[in-house]
Design a protein around this motif. Structure first.
Motif, PDB file in Angstrom:
ATOM      1  N   LEU A   1       7.036  -3.536   2.757  1.00 43.73           N
ATOM      2  CA  LEU A   1       6.226  -2.933   4.126  1.00 43.73           C
ATOM      3  C   LEU A   1       5.050  -2.131   3.713  1.00 43.73           C
ATOM      4  O   LEU A   1       5.076  -1.366   2.855  1.00 43.73           O
ATOM      5  CB  LEU A   1       7.105  -1.866   4.939  1.00 43.73           C
ATOM      6  CG  LEU A   1       6.900  -1.806   6.323  1.00 43.73           C
ATOM      7  CD1 LEU A   1       6.725  -2.992   7.202  1.00 43.73           C
ATOM      8  CD2 LEU A   1       7.754  -0.822   6.780  1.00 43.73           C
ATOM      9  N   PHE A   2       3.782  -2.555   3.846  1.00 42.88           N
ATOM     10  CA  PHE A   2       2.621  -1.827   3.712  1.00 42.88           C
ATOM     11  C   PHE A   2       1.947  -1.156   4.761  1.00 42.88           C
ATOM     12  O   PHE A   2       1.999  -1.783   5.683  1.00 42.88           O
ATOM     13  CB  PHE A   2       1.524  -2.885   2.978  1.00 42.88           C
ATOM     14  CG  PHE A   2       1.531  -2.489   1.454  1.00 42.88           C
ATOM     15  CD1 PHE A   2       2.410  -2.858   0.364  1.00 42.88           C
ATOM     16  CD2 PHE A   2       0.233  -1.887   1.171  1.00 42.88           C
ATOM     17  CE1 PHE A   2       2.126  -2.417  -0.877  1.00 42.88           C
ATOM     18  CE2 PHE A   2      -0.100  -1.627  -0.239  1.00 42.88           C
ATOM     19  CZ  PHE A   2       0.942  -1.866  -1.248  1.00 42.88           C
ATOM     20  N   ALA A   3       1.534   0.234   4.323  1.00 43.64           N
ATOM     21  CA  ALA A   3       0.928   0.950   5.486  1.00 43.64           C
ATOM     22  C   ALA A   3      -0.284   1.495   5.166  1.00 43.64           C
ATOM     23  O   ALA A   3      -0.647   1.463   3.996  1.00 43.64           O
ATOM     24  CB  ALA A   3       1.995   1.780   5.993  1.00 43.64           C
ATOM     25  N   ALA A   4      -1.011   2.070   6.002  1.00 45.49           N
ATOM     26  CA  ALA A   4      -2.396   2.859   5.678  1.00 45.49           C
ATOM     27  C   ALA A   4      -2.059   4.095   5.960  1.00 45.49           C
ATOM     28  O   ALA A   4      -1.687   4.541   6.884  1.00 45.49           O
ATOM     29  CB  ALA A   4      -3.326   1.987   6.404  1.00 45.49           C
ATOM     30  N   GLY A   5      -2.899   4.995   5.120  1.00 48.72           N
ATOM     31  CA  GLY A   5      -3.080   6.302   5.451  1.00 48.72           C
ATOM     32  C   GLY A   5      -4.473   6.557   6.121  1.00 48.72           C
ATOM     33  O   GLY A   5      -5.148   5.806   6.643  1.00 48.72           O
ATOM     34  N   ASP A   6      -4.452   7.900   6.457  1.00 44.97           N
ATOM     35  CA  ASP A   6      -5.814   8.258   7.166  1.00 44.97           C
ATOM     36  C   ASP A   6      -7.171   8.010   6.529  1.00 44.97           C
ATOM     37  O   ASP A   6      -8.153   7.864   7.238  1.00 44.97           O
ATOM     38  CB  ASP A   6      -5.681   9.677   7.735  1.00 44.97           C
ATOM     39  CG  ASP A   6      -4.757  10.060   8.820  1.00 44.97           C
ATOM     40  OD1 ASP A   6      -4.665   9.026   9.466  1.00 44.97           O
ATOM     41  OD2 ASP A   6      -4.305  11.120   9.057  1.00 44.97           O
ATOM     42  N   SER A   7      -7.001   8.003   5.253  1.00 49.71           N
ATOM     43  CA  SER A   7      -8.317   7.942   4.631  1.00 49.71           C
ATOM     44  C   SER A   7      -8.755   6.577   4.595  1.00 49.71           C
ATOM     45  O   SER A   7      -9.853   6.042   4.181  1.00 49.71           O
ATOM     46  CB  SER A   7      -8.040   8.590   2.970  1.00 49.71           C
ATOM     47  OG  SER A   7      -7.255   7.868   2.472  1.00 49.71           O
ATOM     48  N   SER A   8      -7.721   5.634   4.677  1.00 48.02           N
ATOM     49  CA  SER A   8      -8.316   4.324   4.766  1.00 48.02           C
ATOM     50  C   SER A   8      -9.083   3.913   6.039  1.00 48.02           C
ATOM     51  O   SER A   8      -9.174   4.480   6.906  1.00 48.02           O
ATOM     52  CB  SER A   8      -6.988   3.249   4.846  1.00 48.02           C
ATOM     53  OG  SER A   8      -6.534   3.551   6.121  1.00 48.02           O
TER      54      SER A   8
ATOM     55  N   ALA B   1      -0.359   2.056   0.945  1.00 49.83           N
ATOM     56  CA  ALA B   1       0.855   2.424   0.012  1.00 49.83           C
ATOM     57  C   ALA B   1       1.966   1.205   0.718  1.00 49.83           C
ATOM     58  O   ALA B   1       2.055   1.194   2.012  1.00 49.83           O
ATOM     59  CB  ALA B   1       1.293   3.507  -0.278  1.00 49.83           C
ATOM     60  N   ALA B   2       2.831   1.128  -0.175  1.00 48.26           N
ATOM     61  CA  ALA B   2       4.352   0.487   0.408  1.00 48.26           C
ATOM     62  C   ALA B   2       5.078   1.807   0.865  1.00 48.26           C
ATOM     63  O   ALA B   2       5.275   2.780   0.154  1.00 48.26           O
ATOM     64  CB  ALA B   2       5.007  -0.159  -0.916  1.00 48.26           C
TER      65      ALA B   2
ATOM     66  N   ASN C   1      -2.126   7.558  13.571  1.00 50.76           N
ATOM     67  CA  ASN C   1      -1.490   6.803  12.787  1.00 50.76           C
ATOM     68  C   ASN C   1      -0.397   7.366  12.338  1.00 50.76           C
ATOM     69  O   ASN C   1      -0.353   8.604  11.630  1.00 50.76           O
ATOM     70  CB  ASN C   1      -2.563   6.556  11.761  1.00 50.76           C
ATOM     71  CG  ASN C   1      -1.850   5.726  10.670  1.00 50.76           C
ATOM     72  OD1 ASN C   1      -0.946   5.279  10.517  1.00 50.76           O
ATOM     73  ND2 ASN C   1      -2.833   5.764   9.378  1.00 50.76           N
ATOM     74  N   VAL C   2       0.884   6.863  12.435  1.00 49.23           N
ATOM     75  CA  VAL C   2       2.235   7.270  12.067  1.00 49.23           C
ATOM     76  C   VAL C   2       2.367   7.660  10.528  1.00 49.23           C
ATOM     77  O   VAL C   2       3.153   8.366  10.053  1.00 49.23           O
ATOM     78  CB  VAL C   2       3.585   6.694  12.745  1.00 49.23           C
ATOM     79  CG1 VAL C   2       3.218   6.929  14.084  1.00 49.23           C
ATOM     80  CG2 VAL C   2       3.498   5.235  12.157  1.00 49.23           C
ATOM     81  N   THR C   3       1.498   6.925   9.695  1.00 51.21           N
ATOM     82  CA  THR C   3       1.837   6.946   8.197  1.00 51.21           C
ATOM     83  C   THR C   3       0.349   7.582   7.722  1.00 51.21           C
ATOM     84  O   THR C   3       0.034   7.338   6.628  1.00 51.21           O
ATOM     85  CB  THR C   3       1.979   5.598   7.521  1.00 51.21           C
ATOM     86  OG1 THR C   3       0.936   4.844   8.114  1.00 51.21           O
ATOM     87  CG2 THR C   3       3.388   4.961   7.826  1.00 51.21           C
ATOM     88  N   GLY C   4      -0.182   8.319   8.532  1.00 51.57           N
ATOM     89  CA  GLY C   4      -1.388   9.119   8.196  1.00 51.57           C
ATOM     90  C   GLY C   4      -1.338   9.855   6.821  1.00 51.57           C
ATOM     91  O   GLY C   4      -2.587   9.946   6.314  1.00 51.57           O
ATOM     92  N   ASN C   5      -0.480  10.625   6.747  1.00 52.09           N
ATOM     93  CA  ASN C   5      -0.295  11.469   5.632  1.00 52.09           C
ATOM     94  C   ASN C   5       0.042  10.811   4.111  1.00 52.09           C
ATOM     95  O   ASN C   5       0.486  11.716   3.344  1.00 52.09           O
ATOM     96  CB  ASN C   5       0.599  12.785   5.812  1.00 52.09           C
ATOM     97  CG  ASN C   5       1.994  12.602   6.321  1.00 52.09           C
ATOM     98  OD1 ASN C   5       2.445  11.117   6.299  1.00 52.09           O
ATOM     99  ND2 ASN C   5       2.693  13.178   6.611  1.00 52.09           N
ATOM    100  N   LEU C   6      -0.033   9.558   4.046  1.00 52.87           N
ATOM    101  CA  LEU C   6       0.143   8.983   2.949  1.00 52.87           C
ATOM    102  C   LEU C   6      -0.832   9.475   1.802  1.00 52.87           C
ATOM    103  O   LEU C   6      -1.978   9.834   2.139  1.00 52.87           O
ATOM    104  CB  LEU C   6       0.059   7.600   3.006  1.00 52.87           C
ATOM    105  CG  LEU C   6       1.246   6.730   3.727  1.00 52.87           C
ATOM    106  CD1 LEU C   6       0.644   5.250   3.628  1.00 52.87           C
ATOM    107  CD2 LEU C   6       2.419   6.925   2.656  1.00 52.87           C
TER     108      LEU C   6
END
Lengths: 296, 322
Positions: free
Chosen positions: A192-199, A222-223, A212-217
């Motif tokens: 599963l691949f997701a994007a952080g806020d900086s993308s 990242a996977a 974005n729920v995965t914002g703090n990657l």
């Protein structure tokens, strides 16, 4: 819209001053996004573009006649697919590039790569662009406008973007932070691949009024563990890959209670090129995302 | 016998603890019964960890016994590499979606895992013997060949690149779709059957360790036995690779660890390897899930842990004069 009319008229004047000149003669010095100083002694007529977003910009500026080579990924506008393909930045076909006798190469990158050095060794001018933010896109369009001798077109393009950005911003600003929908942007399934806020997609989600729920990657992409989706409970899942259908996503182990799954707000089949590509069509992507986030 | 009972007396509760720890850890927070939906994600993953660890360890133990070589291991012998190439090829050919994903990818990885093992076997055979050096050398060669083929696929890949890279790094995180759950049952069946078969062959393997000729003169059909054991090992490795990718060093290190505890008898060594392997991989994956917000491939962790342990083993052997 907080752009001063003075600045716009100045740009307009700049545009006017270079247009009446006959093609082929100009002296242009540009500081590109890598901080390199590039001098062009004449208007380029054989340009190689190393990114689909840059190819789109060249077309949007009406410079397609000067485009000699593109990458295998350049699929928009459809005519771009008829141009000579020179590979891409990862696997360039250097012989084919040189045989095209380019007088300018356009690249994306935040640090110099081997390809850039090869071009510099051959004294072929290279312009490097960043493509991380909306401001990067607009700056790239303006620089390309100068290079391709259509600064007024670049101006009207960026002005149009500003208007559309302002319109979406005005709509989003009315919604308080805590009422904005939580969004999970899925970029791949295994893993599963997701994007952080900086993308770039992270910024698109924020601009379109989502959280974005995965914002703090820690990195742009990242996977991630599917647990994170269950824990963060997004109201909306946007699917930016062709690998899974809505049904498959809804049937994933443990995802049955995720709000987006319960309410059926899973959106596959989106135009990835419009949403993920930092090119001149990004405002279209923003409108699509805003439409999804605030669907009645 | 008493030593055996004592070992299991400690091992079984420890395994239970490992499973509980595996179920309790993850990025959604530490805890067992916080959210049944989170458990629905963790349970199959822990199950896959147990299966993959058990499969790799038992295949390593059996290969070491059958080839009479302490360095035999699916990863070093190129079986994992062959299976990974098969899986990557299936991905490139677009066989990863729908029914193809449940059948095509495992079949491809099985076919190429077997092919790799067969090539190593026939390359390293000197007369009817399989000398340690030639096995390892041909393993290296076959591994190098499949690595090159995998790189070719990586160069040709477009969208599938990311999937391929994670497959090569070894990752238990790809099991969260219903489709992969069916595959999990198939793999469970393969690993349980093959491990059972290998366990049943424990006494024959002990005979084999006396040397091929003595074993043959005692009535053992050596060639047949070896071939069956290679086949069972390759089956298990392919099953693991198709679900979890290439996980290195479990198959090498765990049988050595088991031998340190239980001695060289295969009927004891195999079950102990299975349990230790299962435990080790579940623990490594619990670590892989929790040390960073993103997924760390578990194959990276097993290699990072396995290499120092292997160096320790080598030094110990060197000190005792080999």
């Amino acid at each position: 819209m907080k752009r001063s009319p003075y600045l716009i008229s100045l740009l307009f004047l700049l545009g006017c001053s270079s247009q009446p000149r006959p093609q082929g003669k100009m002296t242009l010095t540009i500081n590109d996004d890598l901080g390199r100083t590039v001098s062009l002694n004449q208007a380029p007529s054989r340009v190689i573009s190393f990114a689909p977003s840059l190819t789109e910009m060249v077309y949007a500026l009406g410079g397609e006649g000067r485009l000699a080579g593109v990458t295998a990924w350049c699929n928009w506008p459809p005519q771009a697919k008829e141009k000579t393909v020179v590979g891409d930045m990862m696997s360039p076909n250097f012989e084919r590039m040189v045989s095209l006798k380019p007088d300018l190469a356009l690249m994306i990158g935040s640090r110099p790569g081997p390809l850039l050095k090869k071009f510099e060794a051959l004294n072929i001018p290279v312009l490097c662009f960043k493509d991380e933010t909306v401001a990067d896109i607009q700056r790239a369009i303006k620089v390309l406008g100068q290079v391709l001798e259509s600064p007024s077109r670049a101006d009207s393009l960026t002005r149009e973007m500003d208007l559309q950005l302002a319109a979406i911003k005005a709509a989003v600003d009315l919604v308080p932070m805590e009422q904005r929908p939580k969004v999970f942007a899925e970029l791949g399934t295994s893993p599963l691949f997701a994007a952080g806020d900086s993308s770039f997609i992270g910024q698109m989600i924020a601009l379109a009024g989502g959280i974005n729920v995965t914002g703090n990657l820690p990195s742009s992409y990242a996977a991630v563990n599917p647990e994170l989706v269950v824990k963060n409970d997004p109201a909306i899942i946007i699917v930016l890959h062709p690998q899974a259908s809505k049904e498959q996503i809804a049937q994933r182990l443990g995802w049955q209670n995720v709000s987006a799954v319960k309410k059926g707000r899973i959106y596959p089949g989106l135009d990835q090129d419009v949403i993920l590509r930092p090119g001149p069509r990004f405002t279209e992507g923003l409108k699509i995302l805003h439409g999804i986030f605030y669907a009645p | 016998m008493r030593r055996d009972i004592k070992t299991w007396y400690y091992l079984l509760p420890a395994s239970l603890l490992t499973i509980l720890l595996g179920l309790a850890s993850g990025p959604a927070g530490f805890g067992l019964l916080a959210d049944p939906q989170v458990m629905a994600i963790r349970l199959p993953r822990v199950l896959l960890g147990l299966l993959a660890g058990a499969g790799l360890a038992s295949s390593g133990a059996a290969l070491q016994a059958a080839l009479g070589n302490p360095l035999a291991e699916p990863y070093l012998l190129g079986v994992s590499g062959g299976a990974a190439f098969g899986a990557a090829l299936a991905l490139l050919l677009g066989l990863s979606a729908g029914v193809g994903g449940a059948v095509g990818l495992p079949l491809f990885s099985l076919a190429f895992g077997l092919l790799a093992l067969y090539v190593v076997y026939s390359l390293s055979k000197v007369g009817s013997r399989l000398p340690a050096e030639t096995v390892i050398l041909s393993g290296i060669i076959v591994n190098a060949f499949f690595s090159a083929l995998i790189m070719l696929l990586l160069a040709l890949a477009g969208r599938q690149l990311q999937e391929m890279i994670y497959l090569l790094m070894g990752n238990l995180g790809m099991i969260f779709g219903t489709q992969s759950l069916y595959l999990l049952w198939v793999c469970a069946a393969i690993i349980i059957l093959c491990t059972g078969y290998l366990w049943g062959q424990g006494r024959s393997l002990d005979l084999l360790s006396l040397g091929e000729q003595p074993a043959q003169s005692l009535g053992l059909k050596v060639e047949k036995l070896k071939l069956r054991i290679l086949l069972a090992s390759a089956l298990m490795v392919a099953a693991v690779v198709s679900l979890a990718g290439v996980i290195g060093f479990v198959g090498l290190v765990v049988p050595h660890l088991a031998r340190m505890i239980a001695g060289p008898k295969n009927s004891r060594l195999l079950p102990l390897s299975v349990v230790l392997g299962a435990n080790l991989l579940v623990l490594a994956d619990a670590l892989a899930r929790t040390i960073a917000p993103q997924e760390i491939p578990v194959g990276v962790i097993t290699s990072l842990l396995g290499v120092p342990f292997f160096i320790y083993l080598l030094r110990r052997k060197k000190r005792s004069g080999l």
